[in-house]
Design an enzyme around this catalytic site. Structure first.
Site, PDB file in Angstrom:
ATOM      1  N   LYS A  76       5.351   2.180   8.425  1.00 32.93           N
ATOM      2  CA  LYS A  76       4.137   2.897   8.600  1.00 32.93           C
ATOM      3  C   LYS A  76       3.001   2.118   9.006  1.00 32.93           C
ATOM      4  O   LYS A  76       2.088   1.868   9.837  1.00 32.93           O
ATOM      5  CB  LYS A  76       3.592   3.906   7.727  1.00 32.93           C
ATOM      6  CG  LYS A  76       2.864   4.933   8.039  1.00 32.93           C
ATOM      7  CD  LYS A  76       2.730   6.040   7.169  1.00 32.93           C
ATOM      8  CE  LYS A  76       3.850   6.760   6.849  1.00 32.93           C
ATOM      9  NZ  LYS A  76       3.316   7.701   5.611  1.00 32.93           N
ATOM     10  N   LYS A  85       0.855  -1.281  -0.095  1.00 31.03           N
ATOM     11  CA  LYS A  85      -0.113   0.033   0.105  1.00 31.03           C
ATOM     12  C   LYS A  85       0.899   1.276   0.050  1.00 31.03           C
ATOM     13  O   LYS A  85       1.774   1.137   0.682  1.00 31.03           O
ATOM     14  CB  LYS A  85      -0.896  -0.085   1.317  1.00 31.03           C
ATOM     15  CG  LYS A  85      -1.681   1.033   1.490  1.00 31.03           C
ATOM     16  CD  LYS A  85      -3.246   0.634   0.991  1.00 31.03           C
ATOM     17  CE  LYS A  85      -4.169   1.823   0.737  1.00 31.03           C
ATOM     18  NZ  LYS A  85      -4.062   2.402  -0.245  1.00 31.03           N
ATOM     19  N   LYS A 143       4.856   2.436  -3.104  1.00 30.44           N
ATOM     20  CA  LYS A 143       4.871   3.653  -3.533  1.00 30.44           C
ATOM     21  C   LYS A 143       5.102   3.946  -4.914  1.00 30.44           C
ATOM     22  O   LYS A 143       5.633   3.198  -5.744  1.00 30.44           O
ATOM     23  CB  LYS A 143       6.059   4.569  -2.814  1.00 30.44           C
ATOM     24  CG  LYS A 143       5.831   6.065  -2.714  1.00 30.44           C
ATOM     25  CD  LYS A 143       4.768   6.456  -1.537  1.00 30.44           C
ATOM     26  CE  LYS A 143       4.465   7.727  -1.410  1.00 30.44           C
ATOM     27  NZ  LYS A 143       3.668   8.040  -0.054  1.00 30.44           N
ATOM     28  N   ASN A 195      -3.018  19.569   1.396  1.00 24.62           N
ATOM     29  CA  ASN A 195      -3.892  18.306   2.014  1.00 24.62           C
ATOM     30  C   ASN A 195      -4.009  18.193   3.308  1.00 24.62           C
ATOM     31  O   ASN A 195      -4.647  18.112   4.279  1.00 24.62           O
ATOM     32  CB  ASN A 195      -3.963  17.281   1.178  1.00 24.62           C
ATOM     33  CG  ASN A 195      -4.209  17.047  -0.044  1.00 24.62           C
ATOM     34  OD1 ASN A 195      -5.046  17.887  -0.682  1.00 24.62           O
ATOM     35  ND2 ASN A 195      -3.574  16.256  -0.923  1.00 24.62           N
TER      36      ASN A 195
HETATM   37  P1  NAD Z   1       0.208  18.870  -1.214  1.00 24.46           P
HETATM   38  O1  NAD Z   1       0.636  18.802  -2.561  1.00 24.46           O
HETATM   39  O2  NAD Z   1      -1.228  19.064  -0.947  1.00 24.46           O
HETATM   40  O3  NAD Z   1       0.700  20.175  -0.250  1.00 24.46           O
HETATM   41  C1  NAD Z   1       1.991  20.360  -0.179  1.00 24.46           C
HETATM   42  C2  NAD Z   1       2.117  21.774   0.354  1.00 24.46           C
HETATM   43  O4  NAD Z   1       3.568  22.084   0.761  1.00 24.46           O
HETATM   44  C3  NAD Z   1       1.703  22.924  -0.649  1.00 24.46           C
HETATM   45  O5  NAD Z   1       1.119  23.979   0.353  1.00 24.46           O
HETATM   46  C4  NAD Z   1       3.033  23.497  -1.096  1.00 24.46           C
HETATM   47  O6  NAD Z   1       2.766  24.763  -1.495  1.00 24.46           O
HETATM   48  C5  NAD Z   1       3.992  23.243   0.127  1.00 24.46           C
HETATM   49  N1  NAD Z   1       5.401  23.295  -0.443  1.00 24.46           N
HETATM   50  C6  NAD Z   1       6.038  22.745  -1.387  1.00 24.46           C
HETATM   51  N2  NAD Z   1       6.992  22.804  -1.315  1.00 24.46           N
HETATM   52  C7  NAD Z   1       7.470  23.374  -0.225  1.00 24.46           C
HETATM   53  C8  NAD Z   1       8.402  24.253   0.369  1.00 24.46           C
HETATM   54  N3  NAD Z   1       9.785  23.904  -0.340  1.00 24.46           N
HETATM   55  N4  NAD Z   1       8.491  24.632   1.404  1.00 24.46           N
HETATM   56  C9  NAD Z   1       7.312  24.890   2.008  1.00 24.46           C
HETATM   57  N5  NAD Z   1       6.323  24.562   1.424  1.00 24.46           N
HETATM   58  C10 NAD Z   1       6.096  23.923   0.406  1.00 24.46           C
HETATM   59  O7  NAD Z   1       0.823  17.407  -0.456  1.00 24.46           O
HETATM   60  P2  NAD Z   1       0.118  16.574   0.835  1.00 24.46           P
HETATM   61  O8  NAD Z   1      -0.712  15.745   0.496  1.00 24.46           O
HETATM   62  O9  NAD Z   1      -0.381  17.850   1.640  1.00 24.46           O
HETATM   63  O10 NAD Z   1       1.535  16.308   1.319  1.00 24.46           O
HETATM   64  C11 NAD Z   1       2.483  16.739   2.114  1.00 24.46           C
HETATM   65  C12 NAD Z   1       3.339  15.780   2.730  1.00 24.46           C
HETATM   66  O11 NAD Z   1       2.472  14.910   3.409  1.00 24.46           O
HETATM   67  C13 NAD Z   1       4.151  14.970   1.606  1.00 24.46           C
HETATM   68  O12 NAD Z   1       5.540  14.685   2.328  1.00 24.46           O
HETATM   69  C14 NAD Z   1       3.576  13.493   1.457  1.00 24.46           C
HETATM   70  O13 NAD Z   1       4.290  12.517   1.416  1.00 24.46           O
HETATM   71  C15 NAD Z   1       2.956  13.437   3.041  1.00 24.46           C
HETATM   72  N6  NAD Z   1       1.920  12.738   3.457  1.00 24.46           N
HETATM   73  C16 NAD Z   1       0.682  13.022   2.732  1.00 24.46           C
HETATM   74  C17 NAD Z   1      -0.541  12.116   3.017  1.00 24.46           C
HETATM   75  C18 NAD Z   1      -1.857  12.545   2.380  1.00 24.46           C
HETATM   76  O14 NAD Z   1      -2.631  11.743   2.720  1.00 24.46           O
HETATM   77  N7  NAD Z   1      -1.911  13.477   1.555  1.00 24.46           N
HETATM   78  C19 NAD Z   1      -0.225  11.164   3.886  1.00 24.46           C
HETATM   79  C20 NAD Z   1       0.895  10.932   4.443  1.00 24.46           C
HETATM   80  C21 NAD Z   1       1.860  11.674   4.188  1.00 24.46           C
END
Ligand code: NAD
Length: 428
Positions: free
Chosen positions: A92, A68, A104, A219
């Site tokens: 995880k 997953k 992934k 997100n």
């Molecule tokens: P997303 O694309 O919705 O949001 C990412 C955010 O980070 C955006 O606001 C973007 O503008 C900002 N960003 C990008 N580069 C940046 C930088 N250099 N400095 C500051 N801000 C920056 O992505 P997401 O889904 O919110 O995921 C964010 C992190 O969380 C990732 O590492 C992802 O792997 C992790 N994650 C996400 C989920 C999920 O359910 N979406 C689950 C587990 C982990």
């Protein structure tokens, strides 16, 4: 992305191995991914030209169940990055005791450069290329950075066309009307919130006087900032890729979110109804945000944000990782010396994969749950596993990160050993 991300990820495993008793067989198996796939995805662009994009999918370990993990669209996506993220997913899923291994995927692309039509053709083309590598009992993708519900919907649809049957359980994070789960969109942020709420009382923290800075307002970051703000924490800074906003007295995160959703503009505002006014604030860089003198720092953007180059500048007392891999192993050591407590990604952001698991269960049973049921099951899992990892960290006097790996390794090791170890085969 450095070539050594996977080597760095494995350093965490080596640290944890000192505190667990698992067989050599299990250690050997966990050193390598089960299977890796690189594909070329040709896409007919809107101007008539043909462009070929590189896509990846790695299934790291499937001892505890089908694998997953999310699919990421980003210019930095490489095999090294995807393999590292698949490795993290393995741990995880075990931390949360989900019946899954880790995987992934990703495509090396800046999706903002594509039209919606091109994005759909790319997403369907990627599924055409990896269809034999995934499946509800094999490997189940989900959203990650710059992929979302609609993309998951296209992908499920494409897989169903290939299989000639509707197969919702092949992918999670789908739109609700295509078999998605209530609560999936907010699950990662909410899971992180439950972890924070479980940990902070152990330090006698009072919400109203606890200051928070969140890097990344996507997100995950926006949801956790919102939940903390509504619970009474003082969220003083948030940022996106262009930079951040800071207000000592605290920001009104629900206003900032709704303003951003309706205008695409990221500003410090206070809204009453539809009327929003700009409030007093400072514009800061992401580097400045990371170095703020706050109680809680939440890196929620991308990996490698706190490294040996800037770890010395960090002044927060507690770091909750909601991005994957935002703190490097070298930075971990510096932060530990400074007495800063780091709560690791494989626990803190596991709410997303947990509700993805709930989505898969609902798809397979055909029985759908209410939002309250999803959130209360999520809370139960996050609180239970956070407490277990806390107890290991206290008992062994190790960091929460190493404790989380120890917890996961015990579960994965037991599953690998259940098929027989060297001792089993050579003893008469
Ligand atoms: P997303 O694309 O919705 O949001 C990412 C955010 O980070 C955006 O606001 C973007 O503008 C900002 N960003 C990008 N580069 C940046 C930088 N250099 N400095 C500051 N801000 C920056 O992505 P997401 O889904 O919110 O995921 C964010 C992190 O969380 C990732 O590492 C992802 O792997 C992790 N994650 C996400 C989920 C999920 O359910 N979406 C689950 C587990 C982990």
């Amino acid at each position: 992305m450095s070539e050594s991300l996977f080597a760095e990820a494995r350093q965490r495993l080596d640290l944890a191995l000192k505190h667990v008793k698992i067989s050599e067989d299990a250690v050997e198996q966990l050193k390598y991914p089960k299977a890796s796939l690189q594909v070329s995805v040709p896409v007919r662009m809107d101007d008539g030209s043909l462009q070929v994009f590189q896509g990846y999918r790695v299934r790291y370990d499937n001892t505890r169940g089908p694998t997953k993990g999310g699919i990421r669209y980003h210019p930095n996506v490489s095999m090294d990055e995807v393999q590292s993220l698949a490795f993290w997913m393995t741990f995880k899923c075990a931390v949360l005791d989900l019946p899954f291994g880790g995987a992934k995927g990703g495509i090396t692309i800046d999706p903002k450069q594509l039209s919606k039509f091109e994005l759909e053709r790319l997403s369907r083309g990627y599924i055409d290329a990896i269809a034999d590598f995934i499946g509800p009992d094999v490997d189940i993708p989900a959203p990650d950075v710059q992929t979302n519900q609609i993309i998951m919907g296209w992908m499920m649809d494409q897989y169903s066309i290939i299989q000639r049957k509707i197969t919702p359980a092949v992918i999670t994070g789908k739109p609700l009307t295509m078999g998605g789960s209530t609560g999936r969109e907010t699950a990662t942020g909410m899971g992180a919130y439950f972890a924070i709420e479980t940990i902070m009382p152990k330090f006698q923290a009072v919400r109203e006087s606890t200051t928070v800075a969140v890097q990344g307002f996507g997100n995950v970051g926006a949801v956790v900032a919102d939940l903390l703000c509504q619970a009474g924490y003082r969220v003083v800074a948030v940022s996106d890729s262009k930079g951040g906003i800071y207000a000592k007295q605290g920001l009104d995160i629900p206003s900032i979110r709704s303003y951003k959703n309706s205008t695409r503009d990221f500003r410090a505002v206070y809204c009453e109804g539809t009327v929003c006014n700009i409030v007093e604030h400072e514009i800061i860089t992401n580097e400045q945000l990371l170095a703020l003198d706050v109680d809680i720092l939440i890196p929620g953007a991308l990996e490698n944000q706190i490294t040996e180059n800037n770890a010395h500048n960090i002044r927060a007392k507690y770091i909750f990782e909601i991005a994957n891999g935002p703190v490097t192993p070298a930075a971990d050591r510096i932060l530990e010396d400074k007495g800063i407590r780091v709560f690791p990604d494989i626990l803190v952001n596991a709410g997303g994969v947990t509700v993805s698991y709930f989505e898969w269960v609902q798809n397979r049973s055909g029985l759908y749950w209410s939002l309250d049921e999803v959130n209360s099951r999520l809370k139960h899992k996050m609180v239970e596993e956070t407490e277990r990892i806390w107890a290991i960290a206290e008992r062994e006097s190790i960091s929460m990160r190493t404790a989380a790996y120890v917890h996961a390794l015990n579960r994965i090791g037991e599953a690998i050993d259940a098929k027989g170890t060297r001792d089993y085969y050579i003893s008469q």
